[in-house]
Design a protein around this motif. Structure first.
Motif, PDB file in Angstrom:
ATOM      1  N   THR A 145       0.916  -1.188   0.156  1.00  0.00           N
ATOM      2  CA  THR A 145      -0.133  -0.042  -0.088  1.00  0.00           C
ATOM      3  C   THR A 145       0.801   1.225   0.049  1.00  0.00           C
ATOM      4  OG1 THR A 145      -0.249  -0.041   2.521  1.00  0.00           O
ATOM      5  CG2 THR A 145      -1.828  -1.213   1.217  1.00  0.00           C
ATOM      6  N   ARG A 146       2.347   1.120   0.101  1.00  0.00           N
ATOM      7  CA  ARG A 146       2.819   2.512   0.260  1.00  0.00           C
ATOM      8  C   ARG A 146       4.373   2.133  -0.476  1.00  0.00           C
ATOM      9  NH1 ARG A 146       5.281   3.456   6.211  1.00  0.00           N
ATOM     10  NH2 ARG A 146       5.815   1.560   6.833  1.00  0.00           N
ATOM     11  N   SER A 147       4.815   3.128  -0.963  1.00  0.00           N
ATOM     12  CA  SER A 147       6.348   3.367  -1.410  1.00  0.00           C
ATOM     13  C   SER A 147       7.409   2.918  -0.342  1.00  0.00           C
ATOM     14  CB  SER A 147       6.734   4.689  -1.940  1.00  0.00           C
ATOM     15  OG  SER A 147       8.116   4.776  -2.127  1.00  0.00           O
ATOM     16  N   ALA A 148       8.416   2.189  -0.715  1.00  0.00           N
ATOM     17  CA  ALA A 148       9.601   1.822   0.146  1.00  0.00           C
ATOM     18  C   ALA A 148      10.066   3.073   0.634  1.00  0.00           C
ATOM     19  CB  ALA A 148      10.598   1.113  -0.531  1.00  0.00           C
ATOM     20  N   LEU A 149       9.857   4.340  -0.024  1.00  0.00           N
ATOM     21  CA  LEU A 149      10.596   5.541   0.397  1.00  0.00           C
ATOM     22  C   LEU A 149       9.599   6.274   1.568  1.00  0.00           C
ATOM     23  CD1 LEU A 149      11.833   6.810  -3.024  1.00  0.00           C
ATOM     24  CD2 LEU A 149      13.253   5.307  -1.399  1.00  0.00           C
ATOM     25  N   GLN A 150       8.667   5.702   1.674  1.00  0.00           N
ATOM     26  CA  GLN A 150       7.517   6.396   2.820  1.00  0.00           C
ATOM     27  C   GLN A 150       7.958   5.305   3.948  1.00  0.00           C
ATOM     28  OE1 GLN A 150       3.789   5.791   0.835  1.00  0.00           O
ATOM     29  NE2 GLN A 150       3.494   7.766   0.452  1.00  0.00           N
ATOM     30  N   ALA A 151       8.642   4.377   4.074  1.00  0.00           N
ATOM     31  CA  ALA A 151       8.880   3.762   5.381  1.00  0.00           C
ATOM     32  C   ALA A 151      10.222   4.178   5.978  1.00  0.00           C
ATOM     33  CB  ALA A 151       9.002   2.381   5.069  1.00  0.00           C
ATOM     34  N   THR A 152      10.589   4.236   6.967  1.00  0.00           N
ATOM     35  CA  THR A 152      11.816   4.499   7.626  1.00  0.00           C
ATOM     36  C   THR A 152      12.650   3.189   7.612  1.00  0.00           C
ATOM     37  OG1 THR A 152      11.276   3.362   9.861  1.00  0.00           O
ATOM     38  CG2 THR A 152      10.545   5.838   9.801  1.00  0.00           C
ATOM     39  N   PRO A 153      13.964   3.484   7.590  1.00  0.00           N
ATOM     40  CA  PRO A 153      14.832   2.475   7.463  1.00  0.00           C
ATOM     41  C   PRO A 153      14.568   1.114   8.382  1.00  0.00           C
ATOM     42  CG  PRO A 153      16.221   4.652   7.311  1.00  0.00           C
ATOM     43  CD  PRO A 153      14.937   5.096   7.679  1.00  0.00           C
ATOM     44  N   ALA A 154      14.348   1.402   9.554  1.00  0.00           N
ATOM     45  CA  ALA A 154      14.023   0.393  10.547  1.00  0.00           C
ATOM     46  C   ALA A 154      12.882  -0.218  10.075  1.00  0.00           C
ATOM     47  CB  ALA A 154      13.720   1.021  11.876  1.00  0.00           C
ATOM     48  N   GLU A 155      11.847   0.302   9.566  1.00  0.00           N
ATOM     49  CA  GLU A 155      10.578  -0.213   8.940  1.00  0.00           C
ATOM     50  C   GLU A 155      10.852  -1.142   7.861  1.00  0.00           C
ATOM     51  OE1 GLU A 155       7.064   2.808  10.344  1.00  0.00           O
ATOM     52  OE2 GLU A 155       8.104   3.143   8.604  1.00  0.00           O
ATOM     53  N   ARG A 156      11.678  -0.686   6.921  1.00  0.00           N
ATOM     54  CA  ARG A 156      12.074  -1.319   5.652  1.00  0.00           C
ATOM     55  C   ARG A 156      13.043  -2.407   6.132  1.00  0.00           C
ATOM     56  NH1 ARG A 156      13.285   3.768   3.249  1.00  0.00           N
ATOM     57  NH2 ARG A 156      15.603   3.315   3.686  1.00  0.00           N
ATOM     58  N   ARG A 157      13.857  -2.569   6.760  1.00  0.00           N
ATOM     59  CA  ARG A 157      14.617  -3.587   7.291  1.00  0.00           C
ATOM     60  C   ARG A 157      13.612  -4.759   7.961  1.00  0.00           C
ATOM     61  NH1 ARG A 157      19.339  -5.475   7.939  1.00  0.00           N
ATOM     62  NH2 ARG A 157      20.545  -3.581   6.919  1.00  0.00           N
ATOM     63  N   ALA A 158      12.806  -4.334   8.811  1.00  0.00           N
ATOM     64  CA  ALA A 158      11.721  -5.305   9.299  1.00  0.00           C
ATOM     65  C   ALA A 158      10.889  -5.967   8.354  1.00  0.00           C
ATOM     66  CB  ALA A 158      10.986  -4.674  10.305  1.00  0.00           C
ATOM     67  N   ALA A 159      10.335  -5.027   7.344  1.00  0.00           N
ATOM     68  CA  ALA A 159       9.788  -5.558   6.428  1.00  0.00           C
ATOM     69  C   ALA A 159      10.386  -6.829   5.268  1.00  0.00           C
ATOM     70  CB  ALA A 159       9.191  -4.635   5.457  1.00  0.00           C
ATOM     71  N   TYR A 160      11.552  -6.236   5.161  1.00  0.00           N
ATOM     72  CA  TYR A 160      12.510  -7.041   4.120  1.00  0.00           C
ATOM     73  C   TYR A 160      12.815  -8.585   4.979  1.00  0.00           C
ATOM     74  CZ  TYR A 160      12.877  -3.290   0.952  1.00  0.00           C
ATOM     75  OH  TYR A 160      12.573  -2.185   0.055  1.00  0.00           O
ATOM     76  N   GLU A 161      13.119  -8.310   6.086  1.00  0.00           N
ATOM     77  CA  GLU A 161      13.766  -9.216   7.129  1.00  0.00           C
ATOM     78  C   GLU A 161      12.421 -10.471   7.234  1.00  0.00           C
ATOM     79  OE1 GLU A 161      15.893 -12.034   9.053  1.00  0.00           O
ATOM     80  OE2 GLU A 161      16.626 -10.180   8.022  1.00  0.00           O
ATOM     81  N   ALA A 162      11.309 -10.070   7.309  1.00  0.00           N
ATOM     82  CA  ALA A 162      10.131 -10.788   7.410  1.00  0.00           C
ATOM     83  C   ALA A 162       9.657 -11.551   6.024  1.00  0.00           C
ATOM     84  CB  ALA A 162       8.982  -9.977   7.689  1.00  0.00           C
ATOM     85  N   LYS A 163      10.084 -11.026   4.810  1.00  0.00           N
ATOM     86  CA  LYS A 163       9.684 -11.480   3.661  1.00  0.00           C
ATOM     87  C   LYS A 163      10.762 -12.669   3.467  1.00  0.00           C
ATOM     88  CE  LYS A 163       6.128  -9.074   2.387  1.00  0.00           C
ATOM     89  NZ  LYS A 163       4.826  -9.572   1.926  1.00  0.00           N
ATOM     90  N   TRP A 164      12.121 -12.378   3.912  1.00  0.00           N
ATOM     91  CA  TRP A 164      13.249 -12.979   3.908  1.00  0.00           C
ATOM     92  C   TRP A 164      13.200 -14.269   4.404  1.00  0.00           C
ATOM     93  CZ3 TRP A 164      17.940 -12.880   0.874  1.00  0.00           C
ATOM     94  CH2 TRP A 164      19.037 -13.620   1.425  1.00  0.00           C
ATOM     95  N   GLN A 165      12.615 -14.481   5.656  1.00  0.00           N
ATOM     96  CA  GLN A 165      12.273 -15.420   6.592  1.00  0.00           C
ATOM     97  C   GLN A 165      11.049 -16.287   5.751  1.00  0.00           C
ATOM     98  OE1 GLN A 165      14.248 -16.797   8.672  1.00  0.00           O
ATOM     99  NE2 GLN A 165      15.628 -14.668   8.521  1.00  0.00           N
ATOM    100  N   GLU A 166      10.066 -15.372   5.337  1.00  0.00           N
ATOM    101  CA  GLU A 166       9.132 -16.222   4.736  1.00  0.00           C
ATOM    102  C   GLU A 166       9.521 -16.955   3.658  1.00  0.00           C
ATOM    103  OE1 GLU A 166       4.831 -14.985   2.302  1.00  0.00           O
ATOM    104  OE2 GLU A 166       5.676 -13.609   3.695  1.00  0.00           O
ATOM    105  N   GLY A 167      10.482 -16.751   2.821  1.00  0.00           N
ATOM    106  CA  GLY A 167      10.614 -17.131   1.680  1.00  0.00           C
ATOM    107  C   GLY A 167       9.804 -16.797   0.309  1.00  0.00           C
ATOM    108  N   GLY A 168      10.300 -16.919  -1.036  1.00  0.00           N
ATOM    109  CA  GLY A 168       9.817 -16.674  -2.295  1.00  0.00           C
ATOM    110  C   GLY A 168       9.761 -15.517  -2.555  1.00  0.00           C
ATOM    111  N   SER A 169       9.804 -15.335  -3.899  1.00  0.00           N
ATOM    112  CA  SER A 169      10.045 -14.266  -4.711  1.00  0.00           C
ATOM    113  C   SER A 169       9.166 -12.989  -4.893  1.00  0.00           C
ATOM    114  CB  SER A 169      10.648 -14.487  -6.220  1.00  0.00           C
ATOM    115  OG  SER A 169       9.532 -15.254  -6.761  1.00  0.00           O
TER     116      SER A 169
END
Length: 551
Positions: A262-286
């Motif tokens: 629902t939002r741009s990566a640039l609207q998130a803080t660095p900490a929010e982006r890292r948490a989001a990417y980490e969750a996807k990394w752990q979930e797996g899948g492209s």
């Protein structure tokens, strides 16, 4: 049943309503769909069995990068409910078993002619039919010809000097021996680190005495997080299959189940982006990872945040800093090439029997009798070479067939500057020839079976329309084709995709025109366009009755 007769020269002539080139997932569904309309159909398959890409690609670790419960036919709910996938991501042997089950369940084999490669296809403008010739000397005449030859079905073996003099054995990922290969105790060289290389390298490394990986271009790879199928997850998914399939039609990748960002990566803080990417990394899948934010494929600054996250992951996994930097892609935004999925790929480079060789800075000069030598003269002794060098994608299979008309048109000439199609379905000047998931369609950027079914259902609807209205010829108008090609390119240019030298552009094939081939506007937008064209009476196509234009 097809009509067969003997020509004066002894060759067999088969008459069909529809000739299908290819016996993979697309060809098989075309048989099922069109045979259900009462049409005489037959598919011609070069392989010794059905399965297409899943018949040929038997390399170690070959596995689909779309989850099993999604990568399957949707046309039969009984089939969806009965078949059980043992893992989150299907292996090549399991997918091939599935394809054979489908063929047997729906009695499709009787309309597939195996060990038969179509060599030429000629449209007779006066007779208004196609004549196909095969490498077995067969002659096939059909009112319609459907090209279901696949997008990744023409393996590319680089023309390295000296390959014929190599004393060891060499293999290509797309032409793998059916009996398999045992690399135990061997010095192995794998050339290429695309999807097939990423999948096979961890397995070969566990067998070989030493593995050299020759990498020209580093590719992004994400963890698959593969695991045995969770019975409860399977139960819930199957209970929701109809709704999930419908929902998939409204997504860019034809895969449902992922919350839309629902939002741009640039609207998130660095900490929010890292948490989001980490969750996807752990979930797996492209797909899940690319769905982290709305703009990862259209905004370079946003994409940089995701690309750097994965590069940092690579550096944290691979212990040798130099190797880690070589494996960390820096020449393309993440997702603009086919995003790989792996199981232990980066971890494999921590083994003591693997060496990564950078052949961008020091290219392979020649294959020697005992291995290979780089341009600078560095020699590597090898017992076996594996080419994971990909395919002449999207156009290669059709370019291998001599396709022409009695009016003098050839597909080779028509596509000399790159593929031209209307909706990825037809080519102007080649009447009654239809393509399943051709260039100009979103096929390779989607869950392929969904695109195969969408294309085939559209074709079936078109043929039914023609039959009901007494029409016998269809071809796209040149202006409609040109407008669609312009649209495909404009959509691609509005994204980051053209920034990568990928097989989407034909960049892996010497002298192939650099044209962005897939439609990246999304499966949802594409399907709406195709449905609208059909509802309008096939706008952009010229329909004729006995050679006369139909108003």
């Amino acid at each position: 049943m097809p009509d067969a007769s003997t020509l004066p020269d002894g060759r067999i002539l088969t008459r069909l309503d529809v000739a299908i080139v290819g016996g993979g997932l697309a060809g098989l569904y075309a048989i099922h769909r069109l045979r259900g309309m009462g049409l005489r159909v037959r598919a011609f398959e070069a392989g010794s069995d059905i399965g297409g890409t899943w018949f040929w690609n038997r390399y170690p670790g070959a596995r689909c990068d779309v989850e099993s419960l999604e990568y399957s036919y949707s046309f039969s709910d009984d089939l969806q409910q009965v078949w059980k996938w043992p893992e989150r991501y299907g292996t090549q042997p399991e997918i091939l078993r599935y394809i054979n089950h489908v063929a047997d369940r729906f009695d499709l084999r009787r309309d597939v002619q195996l060990n038969t490669r179509v060599m030429s296809a000629l449209f007779d403008s006066k007779a208004n039919d196609w004549t196909l010739t095969t490498d077995r000397g067969d002659v096939v005449r059909a009112h319609f010809c459907i090209m279901a030859a696949g997008n990744l079905s023409t393996p590319r073996v680089p023309e390295f000097r000296g390959l014929r003099d190599f004393r060891g054995k060499w293999y290509h990922s797309g032409l793998w021996p059916h009996e398999g290969v045992d690399f135990s105790g061997q010095r192995v060289g794998v050339i290429g680190t695309g999807s097939s290389g990423v999948q096979m390298i961890p397995i070969i490394a566990r067998q070989a005495s030493h593995l050299h990986v020759f990498q020209r271009t580093a590719n992004f790879s994400l963890p698959a997080r593969n695991a045995p199928m969770d019975p409860e997850r399977e139960r819930r998914h199957k209970a929701e299959y109809p709704a999930r399939r419908r929902a998939a039609y409204d997504t860019p990748f034809a895969i449902a189940g992922y919350p839309k960002p629902t939002r741009s990566a640039l609207q998130a803080t660095p900490a929010e982006r890292r948490a989001a990417y980490e969750a996807k990394w752990q979930e797996g899948g492209s797909i899940s990872f690319l769905y982290s934010y709305t703009d990862l494929l259209v905004n370079k600054e946003a994409n940089d945040t995701a690309s750097e996250f994965v590069r940092e992951k690579i550096r944290s996994i691979v212990k040798d800093p130099r190797t880690a930097e070589l494996l960390a892609p820096k020449d393309h935004p993440i997702g603009t090439k086919r995003l790989c999925l792996d199981t232990g790929y980066y971890e494999t480079y921590n083994r003591n029997n693997i060496t990564l060789v950078d052949v961008r800075s020091d290219p392979i000069g020649e294959i020697t009798p005992n291995g290979l030598r780089t341009a600078s003269g560095v020699a590597y002794e090898l017992d076996t070479i594996v080419f994971a060098t990909g395919f002449d994608a999207m156009t290669g299979a059709l370019r291998e067939i001599d396709i022409r008309t009695t009016d003098g048109a050839t597909l080779a000439d028509r596509w000399a500057g790159g593929p031209l199609t209307y909706l990825g379905l037809m080519v102007a000047g080649f009447p009654n020839m239809l393509i399943i998931t051709g260039p100009g369609s979103p096929g390779v950027k989607t869950q392929m079976i969904a695109s195969i079914e969408q294309h085939t259902d559209w074709i079936a609807g078109c043929l039914d329309h023609m039959r009901r209205h007494g029409l016998d010829r269809i071809e796209p108008m040149v202006e409609a084709e040109a407008a669609w090609v312009q649209h495909v390119n404009a959509v691609a240019d509005s994204t980051l995709y053209p920034l990568a030298n990928s097989w989407y552009l034909g960049a892996n094939i010497p002298d192939k025109p650099r044209v962005f081939m897939p439609y990246v506007g999304g499966f949802d937008a594409y399907k709406r366009r195709c449905d609208a064209v059909a509802a309008s009476g096939y706008e952009g196509f010229r329909l004729t009755r006995q050679g006369a234009p139909v108003a």
